[in-house]
Motif scaffolding. Structure first.
Motif, PDB file in Angstrom:
ATOM      1  N   GLY A 101       0.832  -1.195   0.000  1.00 12.55           N
ATOM      2  CA  GLY A 101       0.000   0.000   0.000  1.00 12.55           C
ATOM      3  C   GLY A 101       0.866   1.245   0.000  1.00 12.55           C
ATOM      4  N   ALA A 102       0.417   2.264   0.689  1.00  8.58           N
ATOM      5  CA  ALA A 102       1.136   3.536   0.738  1.00  8.58           C
ATOM      6  C   ALA A 102       2.237   3.471   1.790  1.00  8.58           C
ATOM      7  N   THR A 103       3.345   2.810   1.440  1.00  9.61           N
ATOM      8  CA  THR A 103       4.412   2.573   2.412  1.00  9.61           C
ATOM      9  C   THR A 103       5.344   3.761   2.597  1.00  9.61           C
ATOM     10  N   TYR A 104       5.313   4.708   1.641  1.00  9.41           N
ATOM     11  CA  TYR A 104       6.242   5.832   1.713  1.00  9.41           C
ATOM     12  C   TYR A 104       5.990   6.656   2.970  1.00  9.41           C
ATOM     13  N   GLY A 105       7.083   6.939   3.687  1.00 11.88           N
ATOM     14  CA  GLY A 105       6.974   7.800   4.853  1.00 11.88           C
ATOM     15  C   GLY A 105       6.856   7.075   6.173  1.00 11.88           C
ATOM     16  N   TYR A 106       6.582   5.771   6.127  1.00  8.23           N
ATOM     17  CA  TYR A 106       6.505   5.019   7.389  1.00  8.23           C
ATOM     18  C   TYR A 106       7.920   4.635   7.775  1.00  8.23           C
ATOM     19  N   ASN A 107       8.573   5.557   8.438  1.00  5.72           N
ATOM     20  CA  ASN A 107      10.001   5.451   8.685  1.00  5.72           C
ATOM     21  C   ASN A 107      10.361   4.805  10.016  1.00  5.72           C
ATOM     22  N   CYS A 108       9.390   4.356  10.761  1.00  7.01           N
ATOM     23  CA  CYS A 108       9.647   3.720  12.048  1.00  7.01           C
ATOM     24  C   CYS A 108       8.767   2.479  12.130  1.00  7.01           C
ATOM     25  N   MET A 109       9.416   1.327  12.277  1.00  5.45           N
ATOM     26  CA  MET A 109       8.675   0.080  12.376  1.00  5.45           C
ATOM     27  C   MET A 109       9.118  -0.680  13.611  1.00  5.45           C
ATOM     28  N   ALA A 110       8.250  -1.531  14.088  1.00  2.00           N
ATOM     29  CA  ALA A 110       8.521  -2.204  15.357  1.00  2.00           C
ATOM     30  C   ALA A 110       7.951  -3.608  15.365  1.00  2.00           C
ATOM     31  N   TRP A 111       8.506  -4.419  16.253  1.00  2.00           N
ATOM     32  CA  TRP A 111       7.948  -5.728  16.587  1.00  2.00           C
ATOM     33  C   TRP A 111       7.468  -5.688  18.030  1.00  2.00           C
ATOM     34  N   PHE A 112       6.292  -6.205  18.232  1.00  2.00           N
ATOM     35  CA  PHE A 112       5.704  -6.367  19.558  1.00  2.00           C
ATOM     36  C   PHE A 112       5.318  -7.839  19.730  1.00  2.00           C
ATOM     37  N   ARG A 113       5.022  -8.223  20.973  1.00  2.95           N
ATOM     38  CA  ARG A 113       4.431  -9.533  21.206  1.00  2.95           C
ATOM     39  C   ARG A 113       3.420  -9.410  22.340  1.00  2.95           C
ATOM     40  N   GLN A 114       2.523 -10.388  22.362  1.00  5.18           N
ATOM     41  CA  GLN A 114       1.474 -10.354  23.377  1.00  5.18           C
ATOM     42  C   GLN A 114       1.070 -11.757  23.778  1.00  5.18           C
ATOM     43  N   ASP A 115       1.084 -11.997  25.086  1.00  3.65           N
ATOM     44  CA  ASP A 115       0.535 -13.215  25.662  1.00  3.65           C
ATOM     45  C   ASP A 115      -0.935 -12.948  25.977  1.00  3.65           C
ATOM     46  N   PRO A 116      -1.776 -13.985  25.928  1.00  6.50           N
ATOM     47  CA  PRO A 116      -3.178 -13.787  26.308  1.00  6.50           C
ATOM     48  C   PRO A 116      -3.294 -13.229  27.720  1.00  6.50           C
ATOM     49  N   GLY A 117      -4.088 -12.202  27.893  1.00  2.00           N
ATOM     50  CA  GLY A 117      -4.297 -11.627  29.214  1.00  2.00           C
ATOM     51  C   GLY A 117      -3.228 -10.639  29.648  1.00  2.00           C
ATOM     52  N   LYS A 118      -2.257 -10.408  28.778  1.00  2.00           N
ATOM     53  CA  LYS A 118      -1.175  -9.476  29.126  1.00  2.00           C
ATOM     54  C   LYS A 118      -1.143  -8.306  28.147  1.00  2.00           C
ATOM     55  N   GLU A 119      -0.427  -7.261  28.536  1.00  2.00           N
ATOM     56  CA  GLU A 119      -0.253  -6.112  27.663  1.00  2.00           C
ATOM     57  C   GLU A 119       0.657  -6.463  26.486  1.00  2.00           C
ATOM     58  N   ARG A 120       0.423  -5.792  25.359  1.00  2.00           N
ATOM     59  CA  ARG A 120       1.312  -5.967  24.213  1.00  2.00           C
ATOM     60  C   ARG A 120       2.609  -5.234  24.520  1.00  2.00           C
ATOM     61  N   GLU A 121       3.741  -5.923  24.400  1.00  7.06           N
ATOM     62  CA  GLU A 121       5.020  -5.340  24.759  1.00  7.06           C
ATOM     63  C   GLU A 121       5.917  -5.166  23.540  1.00  7.06           C
ATOM     64  N   VAL A 122       6.610  -4.046  23.517  1.00  8.87           N
ATOM     65  CA  VAL A 122       7.527  -3.781  22.415  1.00  8.87           C
ATOM     66  C   VAL A 122       8.791  -4.624  22.580  1.00  8.87           C
ATOM     67  N   LEU A 123       9.329  -5.082  21.472  1.00 11.62           N
ATOM     68  CA  LEU A 123      10.577  -5.848  21.475  1.00 11.62           C
ATOM     69  C   LEU A 123      11.707  -5.056  20.835  1.00 11.62           C
ATOM     70  N   ALA A 124      11.430  -4.423  19.699  1.00 14.53           N
ATOM     71  CA  ALA A 124      12.471  -3.714  18.961  1.00 14.53           C
ATOM     72  C   ALA A 124      11.828  -2.733  18.004  1.00 14.53           C
ATOM     73  N   ARG A 125      12.581  -1.661  17.715  1.00 16.36           N
ATOM     74  CA  ARG A 125      12.169  -0.673  16.732  1.00 16.36           C
ATOM     75  C   ARG A 125      13.312  -0.429  15.774  1.00 16.36           C
ATOM     76  N   ILE A 126      12.982   0.007  14.542  1.00 15.30           N
ATOM     77  CA  ILE A 126      13.994   0.350  13.564  1.00 15.30           C
ATOM     78  C   ILE A 126      13.542   1.595  12.818  1.00 15.30           C
ATOM     79  N   HIS A 127      14.501   2.518  12.630  1.00 13.92           N
ATOM     80  CA  HIS A 127      14.227   3.767  11.918  1.00 13.92           C
ATOM     81  C   HIS A 127      14.963   3.718  10.579  1.00 13.92           C
ATOM     82  N   THR A 128      14.457   4.453   9.598  1.00 12.84           N
ATOM     83  CA  THR A 128      15.081   4.432   8.283  1.00 12.84           C
ATOM     84  C   THR A 128      16.496   4.987   8.295  1.00 12.84           C
ATOM     85  N   SER A 129      16.894   5.642   9.370  1.00 15.91           N
ATOM     86  CA  SER A 129      18.283   6.105   9.496  1.00 15.91           C
ATOM     87  C   SER A 129      19.232   4.932   9.702  1.00 15.91           C
TER      88      SER A 129
END
Length: 128
Positions: A26-54
């Motif tokens: 789709g319109a991927t241009y400009g989405y310069n920050c991406m991340a991986w999260f994970r979530q166990d049932p009943g728990k908050e979604r937690e961030v694991l890592a982020r990456i910037h286009t830099s």
């Protein structure tokens, strides 16, 4: 807007490895920050890592040294290489995207609410 689709999840024994992928379309241009999260049932979604286009990457302490985030900008695919997997890594894994103001802004974003675009998730099960 951007669409995200994760793949690569599965079942693995403790100590094994998996490589998750997240294809952006789709319109991927400009989405310069991406991340991986994970979530166990009943728990908050937690961030694991982020990456910037830099090229800057940020990994949380619990996965640093075991997980590595990377991105192939030629085909708009985000990856998460997971090594030395543990049973406690069992969860649903999600990728997310946002237009960040800077690399520092990307680093700051750690909450589910900081990312407006999400994939459907891919399940990872690690057995002992």
């Amino acid at each position: 807007q951007v669409q995200l689709v994760e793949s690569g999840g599965g079942s693995v024994q403790a100590g094994g490895s998996l490589r998750l992928s997240c294809a952006a379309t789709g319109a991927t241009y400009g989405y310069n920050c991406m991340a991986w999260f994970r979530q166990d049932p009943g728990k908050e979604r937690e961030v694991l890592a982020r990456i910037h286009t830099s090229g800057a990457t940020y990994h949380v302490a619990s996965v640093k040294g075991r997980f590595t985030i990377s991105q192939d900008y030629a085909d708009d695919t985000l990856y998460l290489q997971m090594n030395s997997l543990k049973p406690e890594d069992t969860a649903m894994y999600y990728c997310a995207a946002v237009r960040a103001y800077s690399g520092s802004d990307c680093h700051r974003r750690k909450l589910r609410s900081d990312f407006p675009y999400w994939g459907q998730g891919t399940e990872v099960t690690v057995s002992s």
